[in-house]
Design a protein around this motif. Structure first.
Motif, mmCIF file in Angstrom:
data_model
loop_
_atom_site.group_PDB
_atom_site.id
_atom_site.type_symbol
_atom_site.label_atom_id
_atom_site.label_comp_id
_atom_site.label_asym_id
_atom_site.label_seq_id
_atom_site.Cartn_x
_atom_site.Cartn_y
_atom_site.Cartn_z
ATOM 1 N N ASN A 107 9.298 -108.353 41.138
ATOM 2 C CA ASN A 107 9.975 -109.609 40.806
ATOM 3 C C ASN A 107 9.232 -110.184 39.613
ATOM 4 O O ASN A 107 8.073 -110.594 39.735
ATOM 5 C CB ASN A 107 9.938 -110.590 41.980
ATOM 6 C CG ASN A 107 10.522 -111.940 41.598
ATOM 7 O OD1 ASN A 107 11.496 -112.017 40.862
ATOM 8 N ND2 ASN A 107 9.909 -113.015 42.072
ATOM 9 N N ARG A 135 16.110 -108.031 38.933
ATOM 10 C CA ARG A 135 17.001 -108.791 38.060
ATOM 11 C C ARG A 135 17.812 -107.794 37.250
ATOM 12 O O ARG A 135 17.307 -106.731 36.876
ATOM 13 C CB ARG A 135 16.213 -109.691 37.105
ATOM 14 C CG ARG A 135 15.418 -110.806 37.759
ATOM 15 C CD ARG A 135 16.258 -111.991 38.137
ATOM 16 N NE ARG A 135 16.920 -112.580 36.985
ATOM 17 C CZ ARG A 135 16.292 -113.343 36.079
ATOM 18 N NH1 ARG A 135 15.007 -113.612 36.203
ATOM 19 N NH2 ARG A 135 16.961 -113.858 35.077
ATOM 20 N N HIS A 173 19.841 -109.589 41.467
ATOM 21 C CA HIS A 173 18.954 -110.449 42.237
ATOM 22 C C HIS A 173 19.361 -110.554 43.709
ATOM 23 O O HIS A 173 18.539 -110.338 44.612
ATOM 24 C CB HIS A 173 18.946 -111.841 41.589
ATOM 25 C CG HIS A 173 18.071 -112.834 42.258
ATOM 26 N ND1 HIS A 173 16.716 -112.908 42.033
ATOM 27 C CD2 HIS A 173 18.351 -113.818 43.158
ATOM 28 C CE1 HIS A 173 16.195 -113.889 42.746
ATOM 29 N NE2 HIS A 173 17.160 -114.459 43.443
ATOM 30 N N GLY A 186 20.414 -116.583 40.898
ATOM 31 C CA GLY A 186 19.814 -115.380 40.367
ATOM 32 C C GLY A 186 20.918 -114.484 39.874
ATOM 33 O O GLY A 186 21.862 -114.191 40.622
ATOM 34 N N ASP A 246 12.038 -115.633 46.520
ATOM 35 C CA ASP A 246 12.126 -114.657 45.439
ATOM 36 C C ASP A 246 10.977 -113.649 45.454
ATOM 37 O O ASP A 246 11.113 -112.546 44.907
ATOM 38 C CB ASP A 246 12.176 -115.379 44.090
ATOM 39 C CG ASP A 246 13.494 -116.109 43.899
ATOM 40 O OD1 ASP A 246 14.498 -115.692 44.499
ATOM 41 O OD2 ASP A 246 13.526 -117.104 43.155
ATOM 42 N N THR A 306 12.066 -110.309 46.725
ATOM 43 C CA THR A 306 13.002 -109.448 45.988
ATOM 44 C C THR A 306 12.321 -108.212 45.414
ATOM 45 O O THR A 306 13.004 -107.225 45.118
ATOM 46 C CB THR A 306 13.709 -110.219 44.857
ATOM 47 O OG1 THR A 306 12.757 -110.675 43.895
ATOM 48 C CG2 THR A 306 14.501 -111.396 45.414
#
Length: 619
Positions: A7, A67, A154, A180, A371, A374
């Motif tokens: 991330n 992302r 995301h 995201g 987050d 992720t």
């Protein structure tokens, strides 16, 4: 198969390393660089994951970034064009009275659309060069990284972090956060090694944005302050709930829409900083929200019934929306199991009500649901969704960080205190080496005597909660303990509760719902007849954000609580994070530093037991 998930250039930067489908390490960058919610690239975390696992950069097969700049390009372009048109039109009402949050200044007061666009383009450029940043972090040339690079959208990373780490073969899966990759909410059905996305909510509609905007109105402008509102809300009544229903419109299919006139992010954009260091986010609400709720509370300002009631109404509205979404998801899937992730899934109060007010009967919440998680999700997405490899991970705990053995703790004592860890006393500190039985007995002695104990053992936790390895512990039976902790160590708002850590097998005798909550992500009601026994961990509304402690996942912490229970008939300890307005400590040196600069009484540092000597005691 070795997969590194990252991330990067987003809040709570982190890295996670999968080796043959099992989680070797997952670490947040903030724990290593000591900057809360650190954004930027997780250079230290990525390097630490590989080093701790004995993996060289050339051994990596895949690198997955959570992302995808290419996701929803058409929708992004349409939104940008729409904003340009709206900027050319006169506003419905001037927003000049909106507050300035210092470093988180409102976009639109100087730069507006262009500043926002510049921020976004800069972020995209950094994401596209993430391979170069990784090579630099690992101290190799980019050409020496043979791993295949992936960009995982995301929310798909959020979904994967929840379902593929769960014990469920089939489940409904829900991701909820701010934004995201242009999405705030995503529903899916998980089955085996597949996640099938059912629907999503696109920008500008977001429950996370509403919660953050009103958190700012309540006088908490810093990134990550939203969690404070769960503690504030029980002091008020939800008498503004009808006003909040003007902000969020629930749709028949389980979806929702915002009335965007109350928020800045649509028309003007909001400045956001995802560079190195702690993220910053500009003011999100317009004067229309001020007209609806009244003047905002200034940061550091006093509290009154209106502030308490707005907090209560915000929390009630979020719960109403989350339960609405969950009912819609159940209707689509017909499944009784739910997996949750995303920043909104850190709202343990709302989580606790899902089992009471929806048809879902079992729930799994990924421990690092924000987050930070992720990075794990991106790696799991590649492992299962892309490579279709069988599942081998059930995340029963969050102990995924580094551990420090006796030698490391002794070296830290020598370095920080200037003496070998041999039982000598120096500068008012007594250092003793104890075996495990002695450590448990002496720690419980200190807690029973009203002491505050720093407990540094085993592998560091992943996610926002201290779960018995990087914890501060105290006696939950003392009604004054909350004030003692806040005055001597935590220095935080008085309304914020402390958590009960309870023996898993004793949960039903002390809590109403009694559902396992190993990672402190469910709030439950303390049984009325028990509340007077554990006042330090019972919130004003009779609830506790409990951690159920299993003998299987943390045998040492379980033994400690069991010994306290044997002596007191209370199988609960007060548990809060080992820190003082900083990220949770990671290393023995940081634990020692926190111990020395606060008025903690005892530090259990691996096998070493540190106590403060009374003034005038022999040295």
């Amino acid at each position: 198969m070795i997969i590194l998930g990252l991330n990067a250039y987003h809040g709570d930067a982190s890295a996670a390393l999968l080796i043959d489908g099992k989680l070797a390490y997952a670490i947040e960058e903030e724990r290593l660089n000591r900057q809360k919610h650190c954004a930027g690239f997780p250079s230290l975390a990525a390097s630490a994951c590989l080093s701790l696992a004995g993996v060289s950069p050339g051994d990596l097969d895949h690198v997955a970034l959570s992302r995808d700049p290419k996701a929803h390009l058409l929708q992004k372009a349409m939104h940008l064009a729409n904003r340009v048109v709206k900027r050319a039109q006169p506003s419905e009402a001037p927003d000049s009275g909106s507050p300035n949050f210092g470093d988180t200044a409102v976009s639109g007061t100087g730069g507006g659309l262009l500043a926002t666009l510049k921020d976004r383009l800069g972020n995209v450029a950094r994401l596209r060069k993430a391979d170069e940043a990784l090579a630099a972090a690992l101290r190799v040339a980019p050409k020496d990284l043979r791993a295949t690079q992936h960009a995982v959208e995301h929310h798909r990373a959020h979904l994967a972090s929840a379902f593929f780490a769960s014990p469920f073969d089939d489940a409904a899966v829900l991701s909820l956060d701010g934004f995201g990759d242009f999405v705030s909410t995503m529903w899916a059905r998980g089955s085996g090694t597949r996640l099938d996305v059912l629907s999503e909510v696109l920008y500008p509609h977001s429950l996370g944005i509403v919660y953050t905007a009103v958190t700012q109105w309540l006088g908490f402008p810093k990134y990550g302050d939203e969690g404070k509102i769960m503690g504030l809300a029980p002091y008020g009544r939800p008498r503004y709930l009808d006003q909040f229903r003007q902000l969020i419109h629930l749709l028949p299919d389980g979806g929702f829409e915002l009335d965007v006139r109350f928020f800045r992010h649509v028309r003007e954009g909001v400045e956001m900083s995802w560079d190195e260091g702690s993220p910053k986010i500009g003011g999100l609400y317009t004067d229309k929200l001020v007209q609806l709720l009244g003047p905002p509370r200034a940061p550091g300002g006093p509290y009154d019934d209106r502030i308490y009631d707005v907090a209560a109404s915000l929390q009630a509205m979020l719960e109403e929306a989350v339960l609405h979404i969950c009912r819609g998801l159940h209707q689509r899937t017909g499944l009784s199991r739910l997996c949750l992730a995303g920043g909104v899934a850190l709202n343990s109060v709302a989580n606790g009500k899902i089992l009471d007010h929806t048809p879902f009967r079992e729930i799994f919440i990924q421990p690092a649901a924000g987050d930070n998680g992720t990075s794990l999700g991106a790696a799991l997405w590649i492992e299962h969704q892309i490579l279709q490899r069988p599942r081998r991970l059930v995340m029963e705990d969050a102990y995924t960080g580094p551990a420090y053995g006796e030698a490391a703790c002794a070296a830290a004592l020598d370095d920080v205190l200037g003496v070998e860890a041999n039982g000598r006393r120096l500068d008012g500190i007594c250092v003793e080496r104890l075996d495990e039985e002695q450590m448990i007995r002496r720690t419980v002695d200190a807690i029973q005597a009203g002491g505050v104990v720093g407990w540094f053992q085993g592998r560091m936790e992943f996610g926002p909660r201290a779960l018995g390895n990087r914890s501060i512990l105290a006696d939950p039976r003392r009604g004054d303990m909350k004030d003692i902790l806040n005055s001597r160590i935590k220095h935080r708002e008085a309304f914020r509760p402390f958590a009960p850590a309870i023996l898993e097998e004793e949960t039903a005798a002390w809590f109403v719902r009694a559902v396992p909550s190993p990672t402190m992500l469910l709030v439950d009601s303390v049984r009325p007849e028990r509340r007077a026994q554990i006042p330090a961990v019972t919130h004003v509304d009779g609830t506790g954000r409990l951690q159920t402690v299993s003998k299987k996942t943390n045998p040492l912490f379980h033994r400690l609580i069991a010994e306290f229970a044997r002596r007191t008939s209370v199988p609960v300890l007060l548990n809060t994070s080992f820190n003082e307005n900083e990220p949770i400590v990671c290393t023995p040196e940081e634990a020692l530093s926190c111990f020395l600069k606060t008025r903690m009484d005892v530090l259990a540092l691996g096998p070493f037991f540190l106590t403060r000597l009374a003034p005038g005691a022999a040295v």
